[in-house]
Design an enzyme around this catalytic site. Structure first.
Site, PDB file in Angstrom:
ATOM      1  N   SER A  73       0.790  -1.057  -0.059  1.00 13.19           N
ATOM      2  CA  SER A  73      -0.053  -0.086  -0.170  1.00 13.19           C
ATOM      3  C   SER A  73       0.965   1.229   0.088  1.00 13.19           C
ATOM      4  CB  SER A  73      -1.089  -0.210   1.114  1.00 13.19           C
ATOM      5  OG  SER A  73      -1.873   1.152   1.274  1.00 13.19           O
ATOM      6  N   ASP A 290      -2.188   1.238  -3.454  1.00  9.54           N
ATOM      7  CA  ASP A 290      -2.861   0.115  -3.816  1.00  9.54           C
ATOM      8  C   ASP A 290      -4.283   0.763  -4.134  1.00  9.54           C
ATOM      9  OD1 ASP A 290      -3.211   0.670  -1.257  1.00  9.54           O
ATOM     10  OD2 ASP A 290      -3.590  -1.282  -0.822  1.00  9.54           O
ATOM     11  N   ALA A 385      -9.158   9.417   8.646  1.00 10.10           N
ATOM     12  CA  ALA A 385      -8.463  10.973   7.884  1.00 10.10           C
ATOM     13  C   ALA A 385      -7.491  10.601   6.855  1.00 10.10           C
ATOM     14  CB  ALA A 385      -7.872  11.880   9.321  1.00 10.10           C
ATOM     15  N   ARG A 511       0.336   6.294  19.456  1.00  5.70           N
ATOM     16  CA  ARG A 511      -0.001   4.824  18.858  1.00  5.70           C
ATOM     17  C   ARG A 511       1.157   3.959  18.245  1.00  5.70           C
ATOM     18  NH1 ARG A 511      -1.920   4.310  13.965  1.00  5.70           N
ATOM     19  NH2 ARG A 511      -2.214   1.813  14.079  1.00  5.70           N
ATOM     20  N   ALA A 512       1.369   2.947  18.389  1.00  8.72           N
ATOM     21  CA  ALA A 512       2.561   2.340  17.606  1.00  8.72           C
ATOM     22  C   ALA A 512       1.659   1.984  16.151  1.00  8.72           C
ATOM     23  CB  ALA A 512       2.614   0.801  18.132  1.00  8.72           C
ATOM     24  N   SER A 513       2.454   2.409  15.070  1.00  6.43           N
ATOM     25  CA  SER A 513       1.833   2.004  13.590  1.00  6.43           C
ATOM     26  C   SER A 513       1.781   0.300  13.576  1.00  6.43           C
ATOM     27  CB  SER A 513       2.869   2.439  12.816  1.00  6.43           C
ATOM     28  OG  SER A 513       2.833   1.867  11.610  1.00  6.43           O
ATOM     29  N   GLY A 514       0.590  -0.031  12.588  1.00  7.20           N
ATOM     30  CA  GLY A 514       0.477  -1.452  12.532  1.00  7.20           C
ATOM     31  C   GLY A 514       1.023  -1.611  11.103  1.00  7.20           C
ATOM     32  N   ARG A 520       3.334   6.670  16.186  1.00  7.13           N
ATOM     33  CA  ARG A 520       2.720   7.892  15.717  1.00  7.13           C
ATOM     34  C   ARG A 520       2.300   8.795  16.901  1.00  7.13           C
ATOM     35  NH1 ARG A 520       2.596   6.735  10.402  1.00  7.13           N
ATOM     36  NH2 ARG A 520       2.118   4.591   9.833  1.00  7.13           N
TER      37      ARG A 520
HETATM   38  C1  G16 Z   1      -3.793   0.678   6.611  1.00  9.66           C
HETATM   39  C2  G16 Z   1      -5.017   0.326   7.047  1.00  9.66           C
HETATM   40  C3  G16 Z   1      -5.647   1.590   7.149  1.00  9.66           C
HETATM   41  C4  G16 Z   1      -4.868   2.495   8.341  1.00  9.66           C
HETATM   42  C5  G16 Z   1      -3.563   2.592   8.123  1.00  9.66           C
HETATM   43  C6  G16 Z   1      -2.781   3.054   9.221  1.00  9.66           C
HETATM   44  O1  G16 Z   1      -3.485   1.304   5.533  1.00  9.66           O
HETATM   45  O2  G16 Z   1      -5.622  -0.441   5.736  1.00  9.66           O
HETATM   46  O3  G16 Z   1      -6.889   1.505   7.602  1.00  9.66           O
HETATM   47  O4  G16 Z   1      -5.404   3.392   8.554  1.00  9.66           O
HETATM   48  O5  G16 Z   1      -3.011   1.342   7.649  1.00  9.66           O
HETATM   49  O6  G16 Z   1      -1.394   2.642   9.407  1.00  9.66           O
HETATM   50  P1  G16 Z   1      -0.685   2.717  10.562  1.00  9.66           P
HETATM   51  O7  G16 Z   1      -1.179   1.545  11.621  1.00  9.66           O
HETATM   52  O8  G16 Z   1       0.704   2.558  10.245  1.00  9.66           O
HETATM   53  O9  G16 Z   1      -0.958   4.047  11.236  1.00  9.66           O
HETATM   54  P2  G16 Z   1      -2.805   0.933   4.083  1.00  9.66           P
HETATM   55  O10 G16 Z   1      -3.268   2.013   3.236  1.00  9.66           O
HETATM   56  O11 G16 Z   1      -1.383   1.271   4.194  1.00  9.66           O
HETATM   57  O12 G16 Z   1      -3.053  -0.364   3.805  1.00  9.66           O
END
Ligand code: G16
Length: 572
Positions: A73, A290, A385, A511-514, A520
């Protein structure tokens, strides 16, 4: 499955897995905000286990087709990732994420075998049930290797699959749902990429029937898969209703992907793509790598940059759809709800509650959370957002809309437009191409410029910071707070509270990024200079935890007057 067949399957899995050895044995991988995401060279072994899980998920779902999307993405070109798509086109059931991580973390053949059996037993999967998987990928070159790992797993467990090649993430979600509903009373659409374009174009045509064309929009495609797919979509759109110009479409140069272009760049840096020089009030928007995120932007007189992000798309869509419901005479039958995350600007939330008079719910980050809550409403408008979101029409709302008997020509017009939106808006996941057409429909109906849209409310000054960290796992939020409070490390929340109380209308969370190895920091306050100070101080707290100095990597350019937001990145 008879004993011998089961054993033969294990042997086939072990043999195939040997070609994709696990990297970084010391590290545990998690199924993050949007699946597994990391440096592409670490992914093949994980992709293999995702293939195994996709097959089991399909068996568990009575042989319905499961989707596997290979993409990172908004991340840089050297990363890649994978997300699983459930039968109705929504994200993988969260209860299965833990099992996906368990398989991905199997260190040796024995652990892989045990992990596989654990999934089968705990999830009560009938191994002999039928299964089917479809998959697609974005334009990252590493995708080709990852496809090999995925198909090796699917071959080993004899799960048939279809490779859709390059596609946007929402296109794959569409294809999954279309495949699984093909024989139902309401098929989602033709099971092909062409079917996706035809559905969107036909619905757009109907939605524009009672609106005047409203000029042109220029789309920054982040040099990603959205570029060729938008070009295809344009071929199906009516020529006289909208002009779409495309820029940043260089997919043949992988280094350009998301690089100083695209939705994440525009949103986090608060400026247009590199070289952006928009004429005042010309309409621009940006997709991510994506094409599941969309943000709009433009220059005001004097080249003042203005952003219209996911919060703005949500308010625009909610106000328009709410009006249509009312004008169609359905306001006693159908209610709307807006779903946001803690990153939504406080002014957007206030506008929805006080001006649009709609209910707002807040969930943790990740469309998988927002989608779930929005799906419980009659009509659920959800956007993050960052531009990721869509509008969900419940079965109940769809039935009510279908059977409604309009009492006047005005009601009929509103009802027809509402029906068109039900088909135009992707019901499976946030879809930048569908959202783009939705925004254009609304602006055309309202006869609005981007400045009219911006004028609906004024954002609170805000800032999004990022601190690159080695162990983001140590940052855990308090459950039930929609990530607004940190549970650990405890001293960070204590220091953050002490910092925030110094600022008028201050609000800040960590919060930790996922999706990245980062933490962040988001903040809002009454004054722009306060926000800078507040977020900077909180970022220092995090940096100091690791005993290192802040080293700014990049800083968003600030607008001349009240800047809506800026982004800073530091590394520790
Ligand atoms: C992905 C999720 C989104 C989310 C973003 C947040 O986005 O699909 O719903 O807002 O991650 O990322 P983080 O956890 O790093 O703050 P994408 O567009 O990268 O697939």
């Amino acid at each position: 499955m008879a004993y011998n067949a089961e054993e033969a399957e294990f042997v086939a899995i072990e043999k195939a897995a040997a070609s994709f050895p696990r990297q970084l044995p010391d590290r545990d991988f998690t199924y993050g905000t949007a699946g597994f995401r990391m440096r592409a060279d670490l992914l093949p072994s994980i992709m293999f286990t995702v293939g195994l899980l996709a097959s089991l998920r399909s068996k568990k779902c009575n042989g319905n087709t499961i989707g596997v999307m290979i993409t990172a993405s908004h991340n840089p070109a050297e990363d890649n990732g994978v997300k699983l798509v459930d039968p109705m086109g929504d994200m993988l059931n969260v209860d299965w994420e833990w099992y996906a991580a368990g398989l991905a973390n199997a260190r040796d053949p024995e652990k892989l075998r045990n992990g596989y059996m654990h999934c089968i037993n705990k999830l009560k999967v009938d191994r002999s049930a039928p299964s089917k998987v479809i998959f697609a990928r974005d334009t990252r070159p590493s995708g080709a290797t990852l496809v090999k790992a995925l198909t090796a797993a699917l071959d080993a467990v004899k799960t048939p699959y279809i490779d859709y090649g390059y596609a946007t993430t929402p296109q794959l979600h569409y294809l999954v749902r279309a495949t699984n509903t093909v024989n139902s009373q309401y098929p989602y659409g033709e099971v092909s990429e062409e079917g996706y374009y035809k559905k969107l174009a036909e619905a757009f045509n109907r939605a524009m029937e009672f609106a005047k064309p409203n000029g042109a929009v220029t789309v920054d495609c982040a040099n990603g898969v959205g570029a060729p797919k938008l070009k295809e979509l344009i071929k199906h759109l009516p020529k006289d209703k909208l002009t779409i110009n495309i820029i940043n479409d260089q997919i043949e140069n992988p280094d350009k992907l998301n690089n100083r272009a695209g939705a994440d760049w525009v949103k986090t840096q608060q400026r247009g793509f590199e070289g952006f020089d928009g004429k005042p009030l010309d309409r621009y928007c940006a997709l991510d790598g994506d094409a599941d995120r969309l943000v709009y932007f433009f220059n005001e007189e004097g080249k003042v940059f203005r952003l219209l992000d996911g919060d703005r798309i949500a308010t625009l869509a909610a106000s328009f759809i709410g009006d249509l419901v009312r004008k169609a005479g359905l306001d006693n039958d159908i209610t709307l709800k807006v779903v946001q995350t803690a990153y939504a600007n406080g002014a957007a939330t206030k506008y929805v509650e006080q001006v649009l008079k709609l209910k707002v719910e807040c969930t943790p980050t990740g469309v998988k959370h927002l989608h779930h809550v929005a799906a419980q409403a009659d009509i659920g408008v959800y956007f993050e957002a960052n531009g990721h979101g869509t509008v969900l029409f419940s079965e109940r709302a769809l039935k009510t809309i279908r059977k409604h008997d309009p009492q006047s020509p005005a009601q009929l017009t509103a009802l027809d437009t509402l029906k068109a939106l039900c088909d135009l808006i992707n019901q499976t996941v946030g879809d930048a191409l569908s959202d783009l057409l939705l925004v254009e429909v609304v602006l055309a109906h309202k006869e609005w410029t981007v400045a009219d849209w911006l004028g609906t409310y004024k954002e609170f000054p805000n800032k999004l910071g990022k601190v690159n960290v080695r162990d983001r796992g140590m940052y855990q939020t308090v459950p039930g707070t929609a990530e607004r409070r940190l549970q650990s490390p405890p001293q960070v929340q204590i220091e953050l509270d002490n910092i925030v109380k110094k600022y008028r209308d201050g609000r800040c969370f960590v919060r930790a990024s996922g999706t990245e190895d980062a933490v962040r920091v988001y903040g809002e306050a009454a004054e722009a200079y306060d926000v800078d100070d507040m977020v900077g101080s909180v970022m220092s707290v995090i940096s100091n935890l690791s005993g290192q100095m802040i080293e700014p990597v990049s800083e968003g350019e600030k607008s001349a007057d009240v800047p809506p937001a800026t982004t800073t990145t530091t590394s520790v």
